[in-house]
Design an enzyme around this catalytic site. Structure first.
Site, short mmCIF file in Angstrom:
data_model
loop_
_atom_site.label_atom_id
_atom_site.label_comp_id
_atom_site.label_asym_id
_atom_site.label_seq_id
_atom_site.Cartn_x
_atom_site.Cartn_y
_atom_site.Cartn_z
N ARG A 61 4.76 25.55 -13.94
CA ARG A 61 3.83 24.41 -13.86
C ARG A 61 2.36 24.83 -13.93
O ARG A 61 1.48 23.98 -14.06
CB ARG A 61 4.15 23.54 -12.65
N GLU A 98 12.01 31.93 0.78
CA GLU A 98 12.75 31.41 1.94
C GLU A 98 14.12 32.09 2.04
O GLU A 98 14.55 32.51 3.10
CB GLU A 98 12.90 29.91 1.79
#
Ligand code: AMP
Length: 174
Positions: A61, A98
């Protein structure tokens, strides 16, 4: 038009891609021509006097506003990509996510010591991705590095990981 209008154009998608994540969808921001125009003007307003010679966009992005900024700033555009995508010799940086680790790469000859670099991504969450990009570019001994996001998730405090002397900007804050 205001930053508040831009903020309202970002769609929040709960529980994407996994439960508990509030995903900020920028497709609804980019699809309006007046938003693209304003985003471009706001960004150029921040960076036009900085002598930027290369805008580095982070896959994927960061590949949307990155080239638009490069064009407006009379700078070149350089991609940072996930492993195995860039065809020539690369350097790589790994970072913790994560769950597990991830890596990013840049072409070894993409930047020189003369470059003033603006690294751009759409969103700052924990900061792990951008910190890896910053480290990667720091290794290339460029003249100066600026960091830009369209969106910052302030409560995650990702900004705190960057060195004090690096200018970090985000247009829209949640
Ligand atoms: P981080 O490394 O945690 O700062 O995550 C930043 C990267 O993950 C960016 O490239 C974002 O596009 C994506 N990302 C992380 N969290 C979100 C979110 N809540 N909404 C949209 N994109 C996200």
């Amino acid at each position: 038009m205001s930053i508040e209008h831009l903020k309202k154009s970002v769609r929040n998608v709960p529980d994407f891609p996994i439960p508990g994540i509030q995903f900020k969808d920028v497709t609804t921001l980019f699809k309006e021509p007046e938003n693209l125009n304003q985003l471009s003007k706001e960004l150029i307003g921040i960076y036009k006097e900085k002598g930027i010679t290369k805008v580095v966009g982070i896959e994927s992005r960061g590949f949307i506003m990155g080239p638009i900024m490069a064009l407006e700033l009379n700078a070149g555009f350089v991609p940072i990509r996930k492993p195995g995508k860039l065809p020539a010799e690369t350097i790589e940086e790994s970072y913790e996510k994560e769950y597990g680790f991830d890596s990013i790469q840049i072409h070894k000859d993409a930047l020189s010591e003369e470059d003033v670099v603006l690294i751009h991504d759409d969103l700052l969450a924990t900061g792990g991705t951008m910190l890896a990009a910053y480290r990667l570019i720091k290794r290339m001994k460029v003249k100066k590095i600026y960091i830009n996001f369209l969106i910052e998730l302030e409560e995650l405090k990702g900004r705190e990981y960057f060195p004090q002397d690096v200018e970090v900007n985000a247009l829209i804050k949640f």
